[in-house]
Design an enzyme around this catalytic site. Structure first.
Site, PDB file in Angstrom:
ATOM      1  N   CYS A 412       0.859  -1.175   0.000  1.00 60.43           N
ATOM      2  CA  CYS A 412       0.000   0.000   0.000  1.00 60.43           C
ATOM      3  C   CYS A 412       0.896   1.226   0.000  1.00 60.43           C
ATOM      4  O   CYS A 412       2.022   1.171  -0.488  1.00 60.43           O
ATOM      5  CB  CYS A 412      -0.972  -0.023   1.178  1.00 60.43           C
ATOM      6  SG  CYS A 412      -0.181   0.155   2.780  1.00 60.43           S
ATOM      7  N   HIS A 556      11.569 -24.501 -14.503  1.00 64.45           N
ATOM      8  CA  HIS A 556      12.573 -23.745 -15.254  1.00 64.45           C
ATOM      9  C   HIS A 556      13.832 -23.467 -14.432  1.00 64.45           C
ATOM     10  O   HIS A 556      14.799 -22.921 -14.961  1.00 64.45           O
ATOM     11  CB  HIS A 556      11.977 -22.410 -15.723  1.00 64.45           C
ATOM     12  CG  HIS A 556      11.746 -21.443 -14.606  1.00 64.45           C
ATOM     13  ND1 HIS A 556      10.716 -21.577 -13.714  1.00 64.45           N
ATOM     14  CD2 HIS A 556      12.426 -20.330 -14.225  1.00 64.45           C
ATOM     15  CE1 HIS A 556      10.757 -20.600 -12.840  1.00 64.45           C
ATOM     16  NE2 HIS A 556      11.789 -19.825 -13.123  1.00 64.45           N
ATOM     17  N   HIS A 571      19.307 -21.563 -13.246  1.00 61.94           N
ATOM     18  CA  HIS A 571      18.103 -20.913 -13.769  1.00 61.94           C
ATOM     19  C   HIS A 571      18.143 -20.967 -15.287  1.00 61.94           C
ATOM     20  O   HIS A 571      18.955 -20.295 -15.923  1.00 61.94           O
ATOM     21  CB  HIS A 571      18.034 -19.458 -13.287  1.00 61.94           C
ATOM     22  CG  HIS A 571      16.704 -18.818 -13.521  1.00 61.94           C
ATOM     23  ND1 HIS A 571      16.300 -18.352 -14.749  1.00 61.94           N
ATOM     24  CD2 HIS A 571      15.673 -18.576 -12.663  1.00 61.94           C
ATOM     25  CE1 HIS A 571      15.089 -17.841 -14.656  1.00 61.94           C
ATOM     26  NE2 HIS A 571      14.688 -17.963 -13.397  1.00 61.94           N
TER      27      HIS A 571
END
Length: 651
Positions: A412, A556, A571
């Site tokens: 917020c 992945h 990765h």
């Protein structure tokens, strides 16, 4: 979702419709005869307040949906019209105000999250997917209309009676509201309380017969009795809290005042001008809760005094100088609103003297008075660059326990609202070194990290970083730059250091320097030090012996903890998480012990090269700060499971 998490998320959802009010107030104010005297501008602002419940329905629906969807917003409007029009056929006296908008917005958002991807039979396929959302929302809101048609009248009577009690309680009622309002700030639930007070309690009918509910609506509609839930905030936000900031500055040792002075000055000016006080409040809430309790009491006293003096003032956004100037000459503003400035000067000295005395009496650890370890602020915490923001977001992910512990991200105006697997894994000290004012652990899964005005941008960047790949948890007590690992040392500089781990390439392909990876988090070594490979073969193997501790759902990327404790992240490609698992197949499961060279993943390289942003694949040591150096061994072409990639040196 637990009840506290629900209200925390609701507080965030309410921010969007509330954000419209300052603009509406500006239009309404500048269109008045004593300023521009342009009626169509005033009517433009008035239109917002006249349709506030509908705006809440649209705004809450959009914010509650998982991707801020437009179809959810449309569904919120549909649900609002269906419910409000159907209810009055049962009981013409029903008026739920903005609560009707909030409820229908929640229904629309929930329906979108559940059925936005629904598949219908072929002959109904036109109405499937997101088109189904407004239809289903209308149906559910019709059911709610039948329920509320009978249930709401006694609730409406209770709210009306409660509002009358608070109003009849006069100064005492407003004082109680002010005290509770501040106490709820740490949980974010003050937004729910504010919504009831500012948009529900009280009733005013203008000359045209339009009915307005709530302190803000009534004030801007010209109700001279409105403002009891707003007036007393002006002395606190414009004067009292800046006085507290001055007290904290002078209470800090002289050697540390330059370090905290700029921060305290900026949050004090923000509080004075705009009335946004949370960045300042959270500076002492966590370090000195006693001061915050004192602040809550003083806020209640201010609202009590303002109401007792018959002062009627209002704001569209918050009780800052800008809103004070804009509302000063409004019809609903009382003639004695100037007394708020007198009260403000008094509260400035009250805050300054009380905070100064209490800080020294109890030796409270306000900014500048913390232990030396808390003085360290990482470099990226002060960066306004895109790269710095990425590093900062990555560091916050690490500080809250890494991607393994982080379950959901929201933000917020001033705080990150996070859902985690275990709040005990959150590193409070690391968050504060990054610039956070504090960390609120509402329960085992719900936390808030107070980061100031950049909360939304940091939260958005955190979501991006999470999609790019895993981020390891921060060390228990790191002593410097949390996010950025030191560059790999030259071999001769670590000639005597022991090699604790040797990695082979997990992929067959061509070596690429980590700095050339088209992803800032990896290229800046925020995730860890290492190297990258552009694959030319379909099989991905383990780069060392160890345990596969994590394989992402989309297959992945995976994390390998070697037998010697190194945490290796492999990765495959950049932004390949967006492919939702297409092109990847896991060959082992999480928790599997593997040997160097053992196959972990299988790829459809043709598909991935055609659809992925990039197949350059980082292979990094996410806890590289635990070691003295990482020595690159590979160059040119490498073979999976055979070619040495790099060595990790012990300290």
């Amino acid at each position: 979702m637990n009840i506290l998490g629900f209200f925390q998320r609701l507080g965030r959802a309410l921010q969007l419709p509330i954000a419209v009010l300052p603009v509406a107030a500006l239009l309404l104010r500048f269109g008045q005869p004593d300023l521009l005297n342009v009626p169509f501008i005033a009517q433009a602002g008035g239109a917002i307040f006249d349709n506030l419940a509908l705006i809440f329905a649209i705004g809450v629906a959009s914010s509650w949906s998982k991707d801020n969807a437009g179809s959810a917003a449309l569904a919120g409007a549909v649900g609002y019209f269906v419910m409000t029009k159907a209810m009055v056929t049962i009981n013409p006296e029903i008026n739920m105000g903005v609560l009707a908008g909030i409820i229908t917005g929640l229904v629309a958002g929930a329906v979108y999250n559940r059925w936005a991807g629904i598949k219908l039979p072929d002959f109904l396929s036109f109405f499937g997917g997101k088109r189904f959302v407004p239809i289903a929302t209308g149906f559910f809101c019709l059911i709610l209309a039948a329920i509320f048609g009978y249930v709401w009248p006694p609730v409406q009577h209770a709210i009306h009676s409660g509002g009358e009690w608070i109003v009849s309680a006069g100064a005492l009622g407003s004082g109680i509201f002010g005290f509770i309002n501040r106490l709820l700030i740490p949980t974010g639930l003050h937004q729910v309380l504010n919504t009831i007070a500012w948009f529900q309690i009280g009733e005013f009918t203008n000359a045209a017969g339009t009915v307005f509910h709530g302190d803000i609506n009534r004030f801007y509609a010209g109700d001279g009795t409105a403002g009891m839930f707003m007036s007393g905030f002006f002395p606190i936000m414009m004067f009292g809290l800046p006085g507290a900031a001055l007290a904290m500055y002078l209470a800090a040792p002289k050697a540390r005042r330059p370090m905290v002075g700029g921060m305290l000055l900026s949050v004090a000016i923000t509080a004075f001008l705009t009335g946004v006080t949370e960045p300042l409040e959270f500076l002492f809430l966590f370090l000195a809760p006693l001061l915050y309790l004192l602040h809550a009491v003083l806020t209640g006293i201010s609202l009590f005094i303002a109401t007792a003096l018959g002062i009627h003032a209002g704001f569209s956004f918050s009780a800052g100088a800008i809103d004070y100037v804009l509302m000063y000459s409004l019809p609903a503003a009382s003639k004695n609103v100037w007394m708020l400035l007198v009260m403000g000067v008094v509260f400035f000295f009250v805050y300054f003297l009380l905070f100064s005395a209490v800080i020294r009496m109890f030796n409270l650890k306000t900014p500048g008075r913390e232990d030396k370890a808390a003085d360290v602020v990482t470099e990226e915490a002060n960066s306004n660059t895109e790269e710095g923001l990425t590093q900062l977001a990555t560091s916050y992910i690490a500080a809250v326990g890494g991607t393994d512990n982080l379950k959901a991200i929201d933000a917020c105006i001033t705080r990150l609202r996070l859902t985690v697997g275990d709040s005990a894994k959150v590193n409070d000290a690391a968050c504060k070194r990054l610039g956070a004012s504090g960390v609120v652990k509402l329960n085992k899964q719900t936390i808030q990290v107070i980061v100031g005005a950049k909360a939304e941008s940091i939260g958005d960047e955190m979501k991006k970083v999470v999609t790019r790949g895993p981020v390891a948890a921060a060390a228990a007590a790191p002593a410097g730059n949390v996010a950025t690992a030191a560059p790999a040392a030259k071999p001769q500089a670590v000639a005597n250091a022991k090699t604790v781990e040797s990695l082979v390439s997990p992929i067959t392909g061509d070596v690429v320097a980590l700095e050339q990876v088209p992803d800032e988090a990896f290229a800046s070594k925020a995730v860890g030090d290492g190297i990258a490979v552009k694959p030319t073969d379909n099989i991905v193997v383990a780069p060392a012996a160890g345990t596969v501790v994590k394989i992402f759902n989309t297959n992945h990327a995976f994390c390998l903890e070697t037998n010697n404790g190194a945490e290796i992240v492999v990765h495959m490609g950049i932004d390949t998480v967006a492919l939702e698992g297409k092109g990847f197949k896991r060959l082992v499961e999480e928790g599997t012990d593997v040997k160097a060279g053992e196959p972990i993943l299988e790829m459809d390289l043709d598909f991935l090269n055609a659809n992925a942003r990039s197949m350059i694949s980082p292979v990094v040591c996410s806890n590289s700060d635990d070691y003295s150096a990482l020595v690159i061994l590979a160059s040119g072409k490498v073979v999976a499971g055979q070619t040495p990639l790099y060595e990790i040196k012990g300290k």
